[in-house]
Design a protein around this motif. Structure first.
Motif, PDB file in Angstrom:
ATOM      1  N   ASP A  99       0.827  -1.209   0.000  1.00  0.00           N
ATOM      2  CA  ASP A  99       0.000   0.000   0.000  1.00  0.00           C
ATOM      3  C   ASP A  99       0.861   1.259   0.000  1.00  0.00           C
ATOM      4  O   ASP A  99       0.541   2.247  -0.670  1.00  0.00           O
ATOM      5  N   THR A 140      -1.969  -5.523 -11.003  1.00  0.00           N
ATOM      6  CA  THR A 140      -1.801  -4.641  -9.850  1.00  0.00           C
ATOM      7  C   THR A 140      -2.604  -3.358 -10.050  1.00  0.00           C
ATOM      8  O   THR A 140      -3.070  -3.048 -11.150  1.00  0.00           O
ATOM      9  N   THR A 141      -2.730  -2.604  -8.985  1.00  0.00           N
ATOM     10  CA  THR A 141      -3.429  -1.320  -9.078  1.00  0.00           C
ATOM     11  C   THR A 141      -2.591  -0.274  -9.805  1.00  0.00           C
ATOM     12  O   THR A 141      -3.082   0.818 -10.112  1.00  0.00           O
ATOM     13  N   ILE A 170      -6.561 -10.498  -9.748  1.00  0.00           N
ATOM     14  CA  ILE A 170      -6.898  -9.069  -9.744  1.00  0.00           C
ATOM     15  C   ILE A 170      -7.082  -8.592  -8.306  1.00  0.00           C
ATOM     16  O   ILE A 170      -7.758  -9.245  -7.501  1.00  0.00           O
ATOM     17  N   ASP A 171      -6.480  -7.429  -7.975  1.00  0.00           N
ATOM     18  CA  ASP A 171      -6.613  -6.875  -6.625  1.00  0.00           C
ATOM     19  C   ASP A 171      -7.977  -6.210  -6.428  1.00  0.00           C
ATOM     20  O   ASP A 171      -8.672  -6.467  -5.462  1.00  0.00           O
ATOM     21  N   GLN A 172      -8.347  -5.315  -7.370  1.00  0.00           N
ATOM     22  CA  GLN A 172      -9.594  -4.559  -7.253  1.00  0.00           C
ATOM     23  C   GLN A 172     -10.332  -4.572  -8.593  1.00  0.00           C
ATOM     24  O   GLN A 172      -9.705  -4.412  -9.647  1.00  0.00           O
ATOM     25  N   PRO A 173     -11.673  -4.710  -8.589  1.00  0.00           N
ATOM     26  CA  PRO A 173     -12.431  -4.702  -9.852  1.00  0.00           C
ATOM     27  C   PRO A 173     -12.190  -3.441 -10.682  1.00  0.00           C
ATOM     28  O   PRO A 173     -12.080  -3.512 -11.906  1.00  0.00           O
ATOM     29  N   ARG A 174     -12.072  -2.283 -10.018  1.00  0.00           N
ATOM     30  CA  ARG A 174     -11.864  -1.026 -10.748  1.00  0.00           C
ATOM     31  C   ARG A 174     -10.565  -1.072 -11.555  1.00  0.00           C
ATOM     32  O   ARG A 174     -10.472  -0.490 -12.637  1.00  0.00           O
ATOM     33  N   ASP A 175      -9.550  -1.761 -11.012  1.00  0.00           N
ATOM     34  CA  ASP A 175      -8.279  -1.887 -11.734  1.00  0.00           C
ATOM     35  C   ASP A 175      -8.485  -2.596 -13.068  1.00  0.00           C
ATOM     36  O   ASP A 175      -7.898  -2.216 -14.079  1.00  0.00           O
TER      37      ASP A 175
END
Length: 424
Positions: A99, A140-141, A170-175
């Motif tokens: 982070d 990654t993001t 995938i870390d985050q769907p938005r990525d």
């Protein structure tokens, strides 16, 4: 300041073994609040630690040091410091505080944009992506941040380097939404329309409970690229697209749906009139350039249709049929299409006749066999990966609970076409 000197000593002394770094990480977590409270004094502290050997400690100090708002002048000073850290830091150490590393890299992106020099961020951000990734299958993001810098600096070829990876983690769907959307735009910039459609299709059909702005913009470009590449567009989304997309996407993209309908008539004058009438809408969406390519593509697809009907045709007849201004314009279009491998033909300059030919590819050269073999091996790898994911999912308690809740929605008739696994 004594406590800061003590922290520097601990960073220098505990950056060797895995055990020491784990101990240092606990110390840095406890010191994080103090670092932020003294962020304005940390410039001198950074000079005492090495970004390569003391990467974890350097990361904590750098993150605190860059946490406040910065002016354009300060950004000019910070960009080389941040780039140096990204390029030289140890991947194993920074992955202990992902982070923090992501925050630092995103600030780096903000700073290069602030000084209006996105190109300076491209290479370090690609390095950051590779250092943060655990495998090439990991999204990654930082992937979207890297692709955005590639877009803004028109470094499309460099952006393609990460788009060749098969992503499964995938870390985050938005990525994923941004990665595929920006990736689609990069492929459009390189005129790799098939790959662009694949990426934009992933955005449009990805799971979503409500429609998001990224999906809407992706759908607009998906329509345009479909017309450019295939000469047609179907408004029906596949069954695996979310119900939110099935119900609502078209409502947000009416001018583009109507453009596709007008395009299907094959009449260039009608299409040009429609584009001119809705020019402001397309311009506001920053899609006017793509829309102009759609108009140009109608000539190409109309010429391709002629190859299915005629063996020979004069340039004058081609110009008349596809509504070009002159035989010379028709000749330029045909020559470009031959060069791009979109049709196979020869032009007799003496009598102005075009002879359409069959595809000369016999699919028996060494290069073609290697290409086919490579494709088969990739498909086999993907198949094994999908089988492993399917098996893993079949044991997932959350998935089983959800399926159990939704089973009542299905009627027995839904399964009538499914063949029996074993003969009765």
């Amino acid at each position: 300041m004594g406590s800061m000197e003590n922290l520097v000593t601990q960073i220098q002394g505990l950056s060797g073994s895995v055990e020491d770094i784990a101990h240092l990480h606990n110390i840095l977590k406890l010191a994080d609040e103090a670092l932020h409270s003294e962020s304005s004094m940390l410039s001198a502290v950074l000079d005492q630690v090495d970004p390569a050997r003391h990467s974890l400690g350097y990361l904590y100090i750098l993150e605190a040091f860059t946490s406040g708002p910065v002016s354009k002048e300060q950004a000019l000073t910070l960009v080389p410091i941040l780039a140096r850290f990204i390029n030289f830091c140890d991947a194993q150490q920074i992955r202990l505080a992902p982070d923090k590393f992501v925050s630092v890299c995103k600030r780096f992106k903000d700073h290069v944009l602030l000084i209006e020099s996105p190109l300076r961020g491209v290479s370090p951000m690609r390095t950051a992506v590779r250092k943060l990734q655990t495998t090439f299958e990991h999204l990654t993001t930082l992937h979207p941040e890297f692709l955005l810098l590639c877009l803004l600096s028109k470094s499309y070829k460099i952006g393609l380097s990460v788009l060749e990876d098969d992503i499964f983690d995938i870390d985050q769907p938005r990525d994923l939404f941004l990665y595929c959307y920006y990736g689609g735009m990069i492929c459009i910039g390189q005129k790799r329309f098939r790959k662009a459609l694949e990426l934009l299709h992933n955005v449009v059909t990805a799971p979503m409970n409500i429609i998001n702005a990224i999906a809407v913009e992706a759908y607009k470009k998906y329509i345009l690229v479909s017309l450019i590449h295939y000469g047609q567009f179907s408004t029906s989304l596949p069954k695996y697209a979310s119900s939110a997309a099935q119900r609502n996407l078209k409502n947000f993209c009416q001018p583009y749906i109507e453009l596709a309908t007008t395009y299907s008539s094959g009449k260039i004058a009608e299409l040009e009139t429609y584009v001119q009438t809705n020019r402001e809408k397309f311009d506001n969406d920053k899609n006017l350039g793509l829309v102009k390519q759609v108009v140009s593509s109608m000539y190409k697809h109309n010429i391709q249709r002629l190859t299915q009907t005629y063996l020979t045709l004069s340039l004058q007849d081609i110009a008349s049929t596809v509504q070009l201004g002159s035989p010379k314009e028709a000749e330029m279009h045909v020559l470009q299409m031959i060069q791009d491998g979109e049709i196979f033909a020869t032009i007799n300059q003496k009598d102005g006749m075009v002879r359409f030919l069959e595809d000369p590819e016999q699919y028996k050269t060494c290069e073609m066999i290697e290409h086919i073999d490579s494709s088969i091996r990739r498909i086999m790898t993907l198949s094994r990966k999908l089988n492993a994911m399917d098996e893993l999912m079949s044991y997932d308690p959350l998935y089983l609970t959800k399926v159990g809740r939704e089973r009542q929605r299905f009627d027995f008739d839904d399964f009538d076409t499914v063949p029996q696994k074993f003969p009765i």
